[in-house]
Design a protein around this motif. Structure first.
Motif, PDB file in Angstrom:
ATOM      1  N   ALA A 190       0.821  -1.191   0.255  1.00 31.60           N
ATOM      2  CA  ALA A 190       0.071  -0.013   0.027  1.00 31.60           C
ATOM      3  C   ALA A 190       0.707   1.235   0.095  1.00 31.60           C
ATOM      4  O   ALA A 190       0.545   2.449  -0.766  1.00 31.60           O
ATOM      5  N   VAL A 191       2.108   1.002   1.171  1.00 30.02           N
ATOM      6  CA  VAL A 191       2.207   2.517   0.413  1.00 30.02           C
ATOM      7  C   VAL A 191       3.054   3.743  -0.079  1.00 30.02           C
ATOM      8  O   VAL A 191       3.132   4.092  -0.860  1.00 30.02           O
ATOM      9  N   PRO A 192       4.110   2.279  -0.911  1.00 30.49           N
ATOM     10  CA  PRO A 192       4.720   2.987  -2.442  1.00 30.49           C
ATOM     11  C   PRO A 192       3.132   3.204  -3.355  1.00 30.49           C
ATOM     12  O   PRO A 192       3.420   4.075  -3.989  1.00 30.49           O
ATOM     13  N   ILE A 193       1.731   2.654  -3.332  1.00 31.88           N
ATOM     14  CA  ILE A 193       0.684   3.241  -4.164  1.00 31.88           C
ATOM     15  C   ILE A 193       0.239   4.859  -3.826  1.00 31.88           C
ATOM     16  O   ILE A 193       0.316   5.582  -3.985  1.00 31.88           O
ATOM     17  N   LEU A 194       0.260   4.693  -2.142  1.00 35.60           N
ATOM     18  CA  LEU A 194      -0.034   5.838  -1.561  1.00 35.60           C
ATOM     19  C   LEU A 194       0.616   6.798  -1.893  1.00 35.60           C
ATOM     20  O   LEU A 194       0.251   8.075  -1.931  1.00 35.60           O
ATOM     21  N   ILE A 195       1.728   6.734  -1.597  1.00 32.22           N
ATOM     22  CA  ILE A 195       2.942   7.643  -2.272  1.00 32.22           C
ATOM     23  C   ILE A 195       2.843   7.899  -3.585  1.00 32.22           C
ATOM     24  O   ILE A 195       2.787   9.643  -4.045  1.00 32.22           O
ATOM     25  N   ASP A 196       2.622   7.047  -4.398  1.00 33.00           N
ATOM     26  CA  ASP A 196       2.548   8.228  -6.455  1.00 33.00           C
ATOM     27  C   ASP A 196       1.333   8.723  -6.052  1.00 33.00           C
ATOM     28  O   ASP A 196       1.151   9.285  -6.782  1.00 33.00           O
TER      29      ASP A 196
ATOM     30  N   LYS B  27      -0.097  10.162  -3.838  1.00 37.32           N
ATOM     31  CA  LYS B  27       0.169  11.721  -3.072  1.00 37.32           C
ATOM     32  C   LYS B  27      -0.484  11.825  -2.480  1.00 37.32           C
ATOM     33  O   LYS B  27      -1.266  13.292  -1.330  1.00 37.32           O
ATOM     34  N   LEU B  28      -1.256  10.612  -1.672  1.00 37.98           N
ATOM     35  CA  LEU B  28      -2.257  10.853  -0.484  1.00 37.98           C
ATOM     36  C   LEU B  28      -1.508  11.375   1.161  1.00 37.98           C
ATOM     37  O   LEU B  28      -1.555  11.038   1.662  1.00 37.98           O
ATOM     38  N   VAL B  29       0.245  10.684   0.813  1.00 45.23           N
ATOM     39  CA  VAL B  29       1.164  10.685   2.557  1.00 45.23           C
ATOM     40  C   VAL B  29       2.249  11.030   1.520  1.00 45.23           C
ATOM     41  O   VAL B  29       2.495  10.797  -0.079  1.00 45.23           O
ATOM     42  N   GLY B  30       3.013  11.737   2.118  1.00 46.14           N
ATOM     43  CA  GLY B  30       4.349  11.146   2.233  1.00 46.14           C
ATOM     44  C   GLY B  30       4.958  12.557   3.314  1.00 46.14           C
ATOM     45  O   GLY B  30       4.744  12.915   3.935  1.00 46.14           O
ATOM     46  N   LYS B  31       6.490  12.461   2.863  1.00 38.90           N
ATOM     47  CA  LYS B  31       7.035  13.413   4.053  1.00 38.90           C
ATOM     48  C   LYS B  31       6.715  14.169   4.768  1.00 38.90           C
ATOM     49  O   LYS B  31       6.673  15.424   3.409  1.00 38.90           O
ATOM     50  N   SER B  32       6.923  15.495   5.339  1.00 40.56           N
ATOM     51  CA  SER B  32       6.885  17.509   5.535  1.00 40.56           C
ATOM     52  C   SER B  32       8.006  17.371   5.268  1.00 40.56           C
ATOM     53  O   SER B  32       8.792  17.466   4.746  1.00 40.56           O
ATOM     54  N   GLN B  33       7.959  18.894   4.398  1.00 40.39           N
ATOM     55  CA  GLN B  33       8.665  19.715   3.933  1.00 40.39           C
ATOM     56  C   GLN B  33       9.859  19.970   4.801  1.00 40.39           C
ATOM     57  O   GLN B  33       9.690  20.176   5.892  1.00 40.39           O
TER      58      GLN B  33
END
Length: 356
Positions: free
Chosen positions: A162-168, A170-176
């Motif tokens: 799930a995590v790679p899909i969520l990143i692709d 752009k539903l999850v990501g690291k803080s700026q």
């Protein structure tokens, strides 16, 4: 047999909260306990009646090999050994997740589409991808402990998919990466406002030396929690150093003690504090940061956090010519890349002073 009871408590603001505790006993011993807090007593009662009926019908989670994610999160919260070692942010997220739709999903039936829908719901509520990433990370952490601690099946391996899909998506990501440093003008205004605040003590409230703590935080690059935990017994006056206990480290939660040099005026600031307590700054760190935030807001200073003072202190040390290894001795960073990338933001115009 399952039962419930409701406890009422009053917040510092005067608001009431109602905590429902559901228990099931077998041969006189409690075999299951869970609780949840509500703003309204009617909701607390409804939850108690509903959970008792569910437990009577399906059995307590302690007797089952599967449970809803909401039940699993409740087990985690009720396990003292786990909950007492959980950080404040993770606690908040876990409590929040219990009220989300995803909490109704069975622990062994969680699918990627469930996580996608949860992230979309959070985005619709205004959460950023970085904030939602915490939801996913902490839910995975709880589910990974499900089988060995509670005997509950949970397919936490679904997160690998799930995590790679969520990143692709752009539903999850690291803080700026934050680069904010206070300007000299902002610091002058803050000192003026904090001076007025520390001199105003209604109803005999404790006088917090905001200015000393502000300057000390910058000079030592310490977190406010570390500042308020410093002890007189750990001060070495001869070497002008102090032992900072349990410094934050993602790889080591406790016992990460470190001797830190008291550079510049930081030793003088300590020396003029009253020795009325074992602590050098015997104040609640939340009260200190809350006072800072109120003054900051009154002054209209935007996007400045108390933790940014740590970056300010580290950047000043670099600008004075200290090496990265020397600065790390002050900040406590084990990872020099993190120190350089996250806690350093040099002012370009300062290079002229160094050149001259």
């Amino acid at each position: 047999m399952a039962s419930y009871f409701i406890e009422t408590r009053t917040l510092s603001s005067g608001e009431l909260r109602y905590r429902t505790t559901v228990i099931e006993k077998e041969n006189g011993k409690i075999i299951h306990r869970e609780n949840k807090t509500f703003k309204k007593k009617a909701l607390a009662k409804t939850f108690g009646v509903k959970r008792v009926a569910e437990i009577e019908l399906d059995g307590a989670p302690s007797k089952r090999t599967t449970a809803s994610l909401g039940e699993l999160l409740g087990m985690y919260m009720n396990d003292r050994d786990l909950w007492e070692t959980t950080g404040r942010t993770k606690k908040y997220v876990i409590q929040m997740l219990r009220d989300c739709d995803i909490s109704k999903v069975e622990s062994n039936r969680l699918q990627t589409k469930d996580l996608i829908q949860h992230c979309r719901n959070r985005r619709g509520a205004g959460a950023t991808p970085a904030t939602t990433y915490h939801d996913i990370a902490y839910l995975r952490s709880v589910m990974k402990k499900s089988k060995p601690v509670f005997g509950i099946d949970a397919n936490y391996n679904i997160f690998d998919e799930a995590v790679p899909i969520l990143i692709d998506m752009k539903l999850v990501g690291k803080s700026q990466r934050r680069t904010r440093r206070p300007t000299e003008n902002e610091l002058d205004k803050l000192r003026e406002g904090l001076t007025a605040r520390q001199n105003y003590r209604p109803n005999g409230k404790t006088r917090i030396p905001f200015i000393d703590i502000l300057d000390f935080s910058i000079l030592t690059c310490m977190r406010i929690g570390e500042v308020c935990a410093l002890r007189w017994d750990d001060l070495n006056e001869e070497h002008k150093t102090i032992l900072v206990r349990d410094r934050k480290d993602p790889r080591k939660k406790e016992g990460n003690h470190m001797i830190v040099p008291l550079l510049g005026e930081s030793f003088d600031i300590i020396s003029r504090q009253n020795k009325s307590s074992d602590l050098i700054f015997p104040y609640n760190p939340r009260s200190v940061s809350a006072g800072f935030q109120r003054v900051r807001n009154d002054l209209g200073i935007s996007d400045l956090r108390y933790h940014d003072l740590r970056r300010e202190g580290a950047s000043r040390l670099f600008e004075k010519g200290y090496s990265i290894e020397e600065v790390a001795q002050v900040t406590g960073h084990r990872n020099l890349n993190i120190l350089w990338q996250v806690y350093t933001q040099l002012f370009p115009h300062k290079l002229h002073e160094k050149f001259n």
